[in-house]
Enzyme design. Structure first.
Site, mmCIF file in Angstrom:
data_model
loop_
_atom_site.group_PDB
_atom_site.id
_atom_site.type_symbol
_atom_site.label_atom_id
_atom_site.label_comp_id
_atom_site.label_asym_id
_atom_site.label_seq_id
_atom_site.Cartn_x
_atom_site.Cartn_y
_atom_site.Cartn_z
ATOM 1 N N GLY A 36 0.777 -1.245 0.000
ATOM 2 C CA GLY A 36 0.000 0.000 0.000
ATOM 3 C C GLY A 36 0.809 1.297 0.000
ATOM 4 N N TRP A 38 2.380 2.953 -2.421
ATOM 5 C CA TRP A 38 2.021 3.889 -3.506
ATOM 6 C C TRP A 38 0.631 4.473 -3.251
ATOM 7 C CZ3 TRP A 38 3.702 2.806 -9.233
ATOM 8 C CH2 TRP A 38 5.101 2.694 -9.281
ATOM 9 N N ASP A 91 -4.851 -5.678 -5.957
ATOM 10 C CA ASP A 91 -3.735 -6.622 -5.746
ATOM 11 C C ASP A 91 -4.289 -8.021 -5.494
ATOM 12 O OD1 ASP A 91 -0.515 -5.939 -4.944
ATOM 13 O OD2 ASP A 91 -1.229 -7.964 -4.534
ATOM 14 N N ASP A 107 -6.916 -10.862 -9.167
ATOM 15 C CA ASP A 107 -5.828 -11.015 -10.130
ATOM 16 C C ASP A 107 -6.115 -10.063 -11.284
ATOM 17 O OD1 ASP A 107 -4.036 -11.741 -12.056
ATOM 18 O OD2 ASP A 107 -4.546 -13.887 -12.024
ATOM 19 N N ASP A 137 2.833 -1.089 -10.516
ATOM 20 C CA ASP A 137 4.074 -1.563 -9.881
ATOM 21 C C ASP A 137 4.007 -3.087 -9.765
ATOM 22 O OD1 ASP A 137 6.561 -1.091 -8.716
ATOM 23 O OD2 ASP A 137 5.750 -0.849 -6.685
ATOM 24 N N LYS A 185 5.925 -0.307 -14.357
ATOM 25 C CA LYS A 185 7.196 -0.986 -14.074
ATOM 26 C C LYS A 185 7.447 -2.077 -15.110
ATOM 27 C CE LYS A 185 7.832 -3.722 -10.334
ATOM 28 N NZ LYS A 185 8.070 -3.813 -8.887
#
Ligand code: SAM
Length: 231
Positions: A36, A38, A91, A107, A137, A185
């Site tokens: 958490g 970010w 997440d 997912d 990320d 990312k």
């Protein structure tokens, strides 16, 4: 205090490039958000953390981490806070609540997740509403096998790009050349370079590769900051 070291990477990148700071940034999606860090940074930037949760909302707030986000009838903190806009975090893993952040435990690569995310965004900005900033990320568990890690990074990037095409705001609709932002990312590799030239560069007004100081130099991870979705 922040829940992750990653938070400092996001702070550093925004300090330099100001993609979370503009007042018109109202909808942010944080993909691969746990634990958490970010989301905490985004909540601060959108002014949510100045308003502590009232005690009576604790039970409601706890229910935010419910597995099915559609069960969450009313994010009470949103009503009591003075933050602006909407933050949706996603997440595979559970994430403890953060005021102003609506969490989906799912997912991202599963077929239903996109509509869960869109449902939460649409509740705030309407069916046609779009997302100002998409942060990713996400990383698969590193296997130590470079080929596998690159494949997994590429699969995530491709899927996030498809999501971006459907949900990001265009620079034109924001009224700023660098509005409509994707920060993603990836692992440095020629295949990911190809992804950048094929998908990112033609579709955004400005695309750059960032390697924040807070990211370990030996790791191959880096971020593409893409600003100004051409639409
Ligand atoms: N930005 C986060 C922070 O500041 O706390 C850290 C993110 S961590 C580096 C990567 C996260 O991506 C992990 O929590 C992992 O569970 C998540 N992740 C990986 N693959 C995912 C997927 N397919 N769907 C959802 N989350 C995923």
């Amino acid at each position: 205090s922040y829940r992750s070291r990653s938070a400092f990477k996001l702070l550093e990148m925004d300090e330099k490039w100001h993609f979370l700071t503009p007042r018109d940034v109202k909808v942010v999606v944080d993909l691969g958000s746990a634990p958490g860090g970010w989301s905490q940074v985004v909540a601060q930037k959108l002014g949510w953390d100045k308003t502590p949760a009232p005690r009576e909302n604790d039970a409601l707030r706890d229910s935010w981490s419910a597995i099915n986000p559609l069960d969450i009838s009313d994010p009470g903190l949103e009503l009591s806070g003075r933050g602006r806009g909407t933050i949706v975090a996603v997440d595979l893993l559970r994430m403890n609540p953060i005021p102003g952040v609506q969490f989906v435990q799912a997912d991202f690569l599963a077929p239903d997740t996109e509509s869960l995310i869109h449902g939460l965004v649409a509740r705030q900005v309407g069916e046609q509403g779009r997302t100002d900033v998409i942060l990713c990320d996400m990383a698969g568990n590193s296997t130590g096998n470079t080929f596998h890690d690159i494949e997994s990074s590429l699969a995530i990037c491709t899927s996030v790009f498809e999501f971006t095409k459907r949900h990001i705001r265009s620079a034109e609709s924001v009224g700023r050349e660098l509005g409509g932002v994707l920060l993603i990312k990836h692992f440095a590799h020629p295949l990911l370079h190809h992804f950048r030239t094929q998908h990112l560069v033609p579709n955004f007004n400005d695309v750059r590769y960032l390697k924040p100081n807070a990211s370990r130099t030996e790791s191959k991870e880096g971020y593409f900051l893409c600003r100004g979705w051409k639409g």
